[in-house]
Design a protein around this motif. Structure first.
Motif, mmCIF file in Angstrom:
data_model
loop_
_atom_site.group_PDB
_atom_site.id
_atom_site.type_symbol
_atom_site.label_atom_id
_atom_site.label_comp_id
_atom_site.label_asym_id
_atom_site.label_seq_id
_atom_site.Cartn_x
_atom_site.Cartn_y
_atom_site.Cartn_z
ATOM 1 N N TRP A 1 0.830 -1.211 0.000
ATOM 2 C CA TRP A 1 0.000 0.000 0.000
ATOM 3 C C TRP A 1 0.866 1.263 0.000
ATOM 4 O O TRP A 1 0.428 2.330 0.408
ATOM 5 N N ARG A 2 2.091 1.126 -0.497
ATOM 6 C CA ARG A 2 2.954 2.279 -0.719
ATOM 7 C C ARG A 2 3.897 1.956 -1.890
ATOM 8 O O ARG A 2 4.459 0.868 -1.958
ATOM 9 N N THR A 3 4.055 2.904 -2.781
ATOM 10 C CA THR A 3 4.885 2.692 -3.965
ATOM 11 C C THR A 3 6.304 2.291 -3.580
ATOM 12 O O THR A 3 6.934 2.917 -2.725
ATOM 13 N N GLY A 4 6.793 1.237 -4.212
ATOM 14 C CA GLY A 4 8.154 0.764 -3.968
ATOM 15 C C GLY A 4 8.280 -0.285 -2.895
ATOM 16 O O GLY A 4 9.330 -0.943 -2.783
ATOM 17 N N SER A 5 7.257 -0.473 -2.084
ATOM 18 C CA SER A 5 7.311 -1.487 -1.023
ATOM 19 C C SER A 5 6.914 -2.842 -1.576
ATOM 20 O O SER A 5 5.947 -2.968 -2.327
ATOM 21 N N THR A 6 7.655 -3.874 -1.183
ATOM 22 C CA THR A 6 7.362 -5.229 -1.640
ATOM 23 C C THR A 6 8.016 -6.218 -0.688
ATOM 24 O O THR A 6 8.378 -5.880 0.442
ATOM 25 N N ALA A 7 8.179 -7.444 -1.152
ATOM 26 C CA ALA A 7 8.860 -8.490 -0.384
ATOM 27 C C ALA A 7 9.887 -9.155 -1.290
ATOM 28 O O ALA A 7 9.801 -9.080 -2.519
ATOM 29 N N TYR A 8 10.853 -9.808 -0.664
ATOM 30 C CA TYR A 8 11.973 -10.406 -1.382
ATOM 31 C C TYR A 8 12.219 -11.805 -0.843
ATOM 32 O O TYR A 8 12.127 -12.036 0.360
ATOM 33 N N GLN A 9 12.545 -12.717 -1.744
ATOM 34 C CA GLN A 9 13.044 -14.007 -1.307
ATOM 35 C C GLN A 9 14.563 -13.993 -1.418
ATOM 36 O O GLN A 9 15.118 -13.533 -2.414
ATOM 37 N N THR A 10 15.220 -14.483 -0.384
ATOM 38 C CA THR A 10 16.684 -14.500 -0.360
ATOM 39 C C THR A 10 17.177 -15.900 -0.028
ATOM 40 O O THR A 10 16.609 -16.580 0.834
ATOM 41 N N TYR A 11 18.220 -16.306 -0.721
ATOM 42 C CA TYR A 11 18.835 -17.592 -0.447
ATOM 43 C C TYR A 11 20.295 -17.525 -0.875
ATOM 44 O O TYR A 11 20.691 -16.656 -1.658
ATOM 45 N N CYS A 12 21.083 -18.425 -0.349
ATOM 46 C CA CYS A 12 22.507 -18.440 -0.650
ATOM 47 C C CYS A 12 22.826 -19.605 -1.578
ATOM 48 O O CYS A 12 22.408 -20.747 -1.329
ATOM 49 N N LYS A 13 23.559 -19.315 -2.641
ATOM 50 C CA LYS A 13 23.958 -20.335 -3.602
ATOM 51 C C LYS A 13 25.430 -20.135 -3.936
ATOM 52 O O LYS A 13 25.818 -19.087 -4.467
ATOM 53 N N GLY A 14 26.240 -21.110 -3.600
ATOM 54 C CA GLY A 14 27.651 -21.023 -3.892
ATOM 55 C C GLY A 14 28.354 -19.859 -3.234
ATOM 56 O O GLY A 14 29.276 -19.266 -3.802
ATOM 57 N N GLY A 15 27.904 -19.499 -2.043
ATOM 58 C CA GLY A 15 28.515 -18.398 -1.318
ATOM 59 C C GLY A 15 28.000 -17.031 -1.699
ATOM 60 O O GLY A 15 28.397 -16.024 -1.105
ATOM 61 N N THR A 16 27.101 -16.965 -2.686
ATOM 62 C CA THR A 16 26.522 -15.696 -3.107
ATOM 63 C C THR A 16 25.053 -15.656 -2.724
ATOM 64 O O THR A 16 24.312 -16.619 -2.946
ATOM 65 N N VAL A 17 24.604 -14.552 -2.137
ATOM 66 C CA VAL A 17 23.205 -14.400 -1.773
ATOM 67 C C VAL A 17 22.431 -13.877 -2.975
ATOM 68 O O VAL A 17 22.803 -12.880 -3.590
ATOM 69 N N ILE A 18 21.375 -14.567 -3.314
ATOM 70 C CA ILE A 18 20.475 -14.157 -4.387
ATOM 71 C C ILE A 18 19.228 -13.556 -3.748
ATOM 72 O O ILE A 18 18.578 -14.190 -2.918
ATOM 73 N N GLU A 19 18.933 -12.342 -4.117
ATOM 74 C CA GLU A 19 17.748 -11.653 -3.592
ATOM 75 C C GLU A 19 16.748 -11.440 -4.733
ATOM 76 O O GLU A 19 17.081 -10.870 -5.769
ATOM 77 N N THR A 20 15.537 -11.922 -4.520
ATOM 78 C CA THR A 20 14.514 -11.922 -5.555
ATOM 79 C C THR A 20 13.351 -11.024 -5.142
ATOM 80 O O THR A 20 12.675 -11.310 -4.155
ATOM 81 N N ALA A 21 13.137 -9.938 -5.877
ATOM 82 C CA ALA A 21 12.037 -9.029 -5.589
ATOM 83 C C ALA A 21 10.739 -9.598 -6.171
ATOM 84 O O ALA A 21 10.692 -9.980 -7.347
ATOM 85 N N LEU A 22 9.692 -9.643 -5.374
ATOM 86 C CA LEU A 22 8.407 -10.169 -5.804
ATOM 87 C C LEU A 22 7.474 -9.039 -6.220
ATOM 88 O O LEU A 22 7.502 -7.945 -5.642
ATOM 89 N N SER A 23 6.642 -9.306 -7.206
ATOM 90 C CA SER A 23 5.652 -8.317 -7.638
ATOM 91 C C SER A 23 4.540 -8.223 -6.590
ATOM 92 O O SER A 23 4.061 -9.241 -6.099
ATOM 93 N N ALA A 24 4.157 -7.012 -6.275
ATOM 94 C CA ALA A 24 3.138 -6.793 -5.246
ATOM 95 C C ALA A 24 1.875 -6.186 -5.834
ATOM 96 O O ALA A 24 1.933 -5.296 -6.698
ATOM 97 N N LYS A 25 0.754 -6.646 -5.358
ATOM 98 C CA LYS A 25 -0.559 -6.100 -5.730
ATOM 99 C C LYS A 25 -0.848 -4.901 -4.831
ATOM 100 O O LYS A 25 -0.763 -4.988 -3.603
ATOM 101 N N GLN A 26 -1.187 -3.764 -5.429
ATOM 102 C CA GLN A 26 -1.499 -2.576 -4.657
ATOM 103 C C GLN A 26 -2.905 -2.663 -4.064
ATOM 104 O O GLN A 26 -3.857 -3.007 -4.761
ATOM 105 N N ILE A 27 -3.029 -2.363 -2.777
ATOM 106 C CA ILE A 27 -4.329 -2.439 -2.116
ATOM 107 C C ILE A 27 -4.772 -1.093 -1.548
ATOM 108 O O ILE A 27 -5.730 -1.017 -0.800
ATOM 109 N N ASN A 28 -4.049 -0.013 -1.924
ATOM 110 C CA ASN A 28 -4.381 1.308 -1.380
ATOM 111 C C ASN A 28 -5.293 2.086 -2.311
ATOM 112 O O ASN A 28 -5.263 3.312 -2.344
ATOM 113 N N VAL A 29 -6.118 1.391 -3.069
ATOM 114 C CA VAL A 29 -7.068 2.056 -3.964
ATOM 115 C C VAL A 29 -8.479 1.673 -3.573
ATOM 116 O O VAL A 29 -8.696 0.678 -2.906
#
Length: 301
Positions: free
Chosen positions: A273-301
């Motif tokens: 309910w605010r532009t730019g806010s979302t959630a991320y999945q994070t996991y480590c693969k081969g010593g590198t952290v992969i961060e995945t931004a998820l698409s969010a549905k806006q509910i402030n309308v």
């Protein structure tokens, strides 16, 4: 990772963390080499259907749902929040019964009052369960909390000290009742500490130090959870470092003004309910952290 990510329109970002910048004691490697905190609970439930229908509107259905809120709502916002309205709508009831657990804040009276005001204005039948305050007309009695909680349409957990709240719940047996409520179709929700508590592990400052540290939680949902994610760069840095040392499993990290709905043990939707806010999945693969931004549905309308 928790299921196919293409459905969320994700973007992967490999991230390397300078471990020398992470405060000492903020992460703790596992002694047995497993991914995750020691003695973490294994997921005991299979993923439920991904249908978004209200589970109690379907005869015989008992969909397990948890809404994890990264930050926001009546505890953080001065005006009525879309997330509080969203939670009432998820119950599918015209006058839902919603109980507030303010244990993480020590049942702070100001938090209790804000909850009853916010959700009362939304047409809810409100109650609270307090372990640190004398009961009043709005209270569920400690002597009868199991039966009363199982009658609720939703249970909402507030923010505060996750570690202390979990200790109190385990002492009183509330942890097992919350699991029972979840299994019977009661919507579980919470913000900050109230979001982390449902997972196998949370990244928390509950140890009263400057560092964030992993904490074993209830284990209803698999993996770890971090909240207020983009509001403090130390949270991201410490989460990634903890994953590199295998101190916390693959995690969901949730911004303020965003929330993640789980159906069963799988992500169903992300809302914001605010532009730019979302959630991320994070996991480590081969010593590198992969961060995945998820698409969010806006509910402030």
């Amino acid at each position: 990772m928790y299921g196919p990510m293409a459905a969320f329109g994700y973007v992967e970002r490999p991230v390397r963390v300078d471990l020398s910048r992470v405060p000492e004691g903020s992460v703790r490697p596992l002694s047995d080499g497993r991914l995750g905190p020691p003695n973490r609970r294994q997921s005991r439930n299979q993923a439920a259907s991904s249908s978004r229908d209200n589970p109690r509107s379907t005869p015989g259905a008992s969909m397990q749902r948890i809404l994890a809120v990264g930050g926001g709502g009546f505890m953080m916002e001065d005006t009525p929040s879309p997330i509080d309205r969203h939670i009432t709508g998820l119950t599918g009831k015209a006058r839902p019964r919603i109980c507030y657990l303010a244990t993480p804040s020590g049942d702070l009276p100001a938090h209790l009052d804000k909850f009853h005001a916010a959700y009362g204005d939304l047409g809810c039948e409100t109650s609270h369960l307090a372990f640190f305050r004398q009961p009043d007309a709005r209270s569920i009695l400690v002597s009868d909390f199991r039966a009363r909680l199982l009658e609720q349409d939703a249970i909402f957990v507030g923010g505060g000290n996750t570690k202390s709240a979990l200790a109190v719940w385990r002492e009183w047996g509330l942890d097992t009742v919350l699991k029972e409520a979840w299994g019977s179709g009661v919507l579980l929700a919470g913000m900050s500490a109230g979001a982390m508590c449902w997972f196998e592990a949370g990244l928390t400052d509950s140890f009263w130090g400057s560092a964030y540290r992993p904490l074993d939680c209830l284990g209803l949902l698999p993996g770890g959870c971090a909240v207020h994610y983009s509001s403090d760069s130390k949270r991201r840095e410490t989460l990634h470092a903890a994953q590199q040392t295998r101190s916390i499993p693959s995690s969901i990290a949730i911004d303020d003004f965003a929330a993640v709905m789980y159906v069963g043990t799988s992500i169903n939707t992300v809302v914001s309910w605010r532009t730019g806010s979302t959630a991320y999945q994070t996991y480590c693969k081969g010593g590198t952290v992969i961060e995945t931004a998820l698409s969010a549905k806006q509910i402030n309308v």
